[in-house]
Enzyme design. Sequence first.
Site, PDB file in Angstrom:
ATOM      1  N   ASP A 163       3.660  30.080 -51.444  1.00  0.00           N
ATOM      2  CA  ASP A 163       4.220  31.151 -50.875  1.00  0.00           C
ATOM      3  C   ASP A 163       5.491  31.896 -49.841  1.00  0.00           C
ATOM      4  OD1 ASP A 163       3.229  34.260 -49.859  1.00  0.00           O
ATOM      5  OD2 ASP A 163       1.565  33.313 -49.251  1.00  0.00           O
TER       6      ASP A 163
ATOM      7  N   ASN B 154       0.655  39.165 -59.812  1.00  0.00           N
ATOM      8  CA  ASN B 154       1.089  39.596 -59.261  1.00  0.00           C
ATOM      9  C   ASN B 154       2.600  40.798 -60.506  1.00  0.00           C
ATOM     10  OD1 ASN B 154       2.254  36.167 -58.496  1.00  0.00           O
ATOM     11  ND2 ASN B 154       1.793  37.658 -57.423  1.00  0.00           N
TER      12      ASN B 154
HETATM   13  C1  FPP Z   1       5.273  33.992 -53.677  1.00  0.00           C
HETATM   14  O1  FPP Z   1       5.584  34.440 -52.486  1.00  0.00           O
HETATM   15  C2  FPP Z   1       5.896  33.678 -54.657  1.00  0.00           C
HETATM   16  C3  FPP Z   1       5.902  33.588 -56.217  1.00  0.00           C
HETATM   17  C4  FPP Z   1       4.853  35.159 -56.308  1.00  0.00           C
HETATM   18  C5  FPP Z   1       6.273  33.327 -57.229  1.00  0.00           C
HETATM   19  C6  FPP Z   1       6.849  32.024 -57.232  1.00  0.00           C
HETATM   20  C7  FPP Z   1       8.278  31.481 -57.443  1.00  0.00           C
HETATM   21  C8  FPP Z   1       8.892  30.169 -57.311  1.00  0.00           C
HETATM   22  C9  FPP Z   1       8.686  29.487 -56.351  1.00  0.00           C
HETATM   23  C10 FPP Z   1      10.663  30.510 -57.950  1.00  0.00           C
HETATM   24  C11 FPP Z   1      10.274  29.943 -59.581  1.00  0.00           C
HETATM   25  C12 FPP Z   1       9.333  29.558 -59.672  1.00  0.00           C
HETATM   26  C13 FPP Z   1      10.045  28.402 -60.994  1.00  0.00           C
HETATM   27  C14 FPP Z   1       8.690  27.525 -61.404  1.00  0.00           C
HETATM   28  C15 FPP Z   1      11.156  28.326 -61.275  1.00  0.00           C
HETATM   29  P1  FPP Z   1       5.763  36.522 -52.017  1.00  0.00           P
HETATM   30  O2  FPP Z   1       7.127  36.638 -52.820  1.00  0.00           O
HETATM   31  O3  FPP Z   1       4.560  37.054 -52.377  1.00  0.00           O
HETATM   32  O4  FPP Z   1       6.497  35.753 -50.545  1.00  0.00           O
HETATM   33  P2  FPP Z   1       5.460  37.032 -49.470  1.00  0.00           P
HETATM   34  O5  FPP Z   1       4.642  36.485 -49.087  1.00  0.00           O
HETATM   35  O6  FPP Z   1       6.795  35.971 -48.010  1.00  0.00           O
HETATM   36  O7  FPP Z   1       5.962  38.328 -49.616  1.00  0.00           O
END
Ligand code: FPP
Length: 251
Positions: free
Chosen positions: A25, A73
Amino acid sequence: MSSDIAQAGLSNGIAVPRHVAVIMDGNGRWAKKRLLNRVMGHEKGADTVRAIVRTCRELGISVLTLYAFSTENWQRPATEVNALMGLLKRFLNSEEAELKDKNIRLGVIGQRHRLPAEVNAVIDRVQAATADNDGMLLNLALSYGGRTEITEMVRAIAVKAAAGELSPERIDEQTVADHLYTRGLPDPDLLIRTSGEMRISNFLLWQLAYTELYVTPTLWPDFTPEEFVRILNDFSQRDRRFGGVDPPNQT
Ligand code: FPP
């Protein structure tokens, strides 16, 4: 982080967890802090994924499950969803050779049918290319939701019961585990969540029953192999009693 450094950071003689699960996250906040588009945070997050996969392999961890995209998501703006799907495709394309080379098998848990066809095609190819690898399982949770997983499990068991293949009285915890996406895998020993939020967010609801939790304020793009090793050292100090007493025979 080289193998030597990874090993050196680990306190002497500690047992590494068999299965580590991670809620990655904070990509959006990482980008916002730098006045960048959220997608840049995901791009940087993919670099962290690469580094942590390598570290886990070097340390001899058997299963690494990463929460890469939840059922919730899908509600994000289409531009962000599309960017994440594109990133995933590029990541798998670019990592295929290393997964093969490092004896890592690719697994996916979640609703595969909701992923774009071209993402599924890359997953199929990389899974086929790594199917015989037994050094580590890189398990990506994609379009994954714990409640959906449990609902699908109940449906699958009910169908078998209705068909007379399974008698309701014989349904036990093993039956449940055998009908989850994670069938055959050990439950996570350790769950790490980055960016400081104190919640499970619909991740591995059944499997986390006795998992040790570690929440770090570090945003996922800033998370490093060094911090990962520090968390493993912390984990090794935990007293896991699984609801019993320690030592087991104490009166
Ligand atoms: C949460 O951060 C993260 C995600 C919804 C996506 C996770 C994806 C990756 C780490 C990159 C791609 C994955 C792979 C396996 C190559 P957020 O966007 O909710 O962050 P925030 O809470 O700060 O808005």
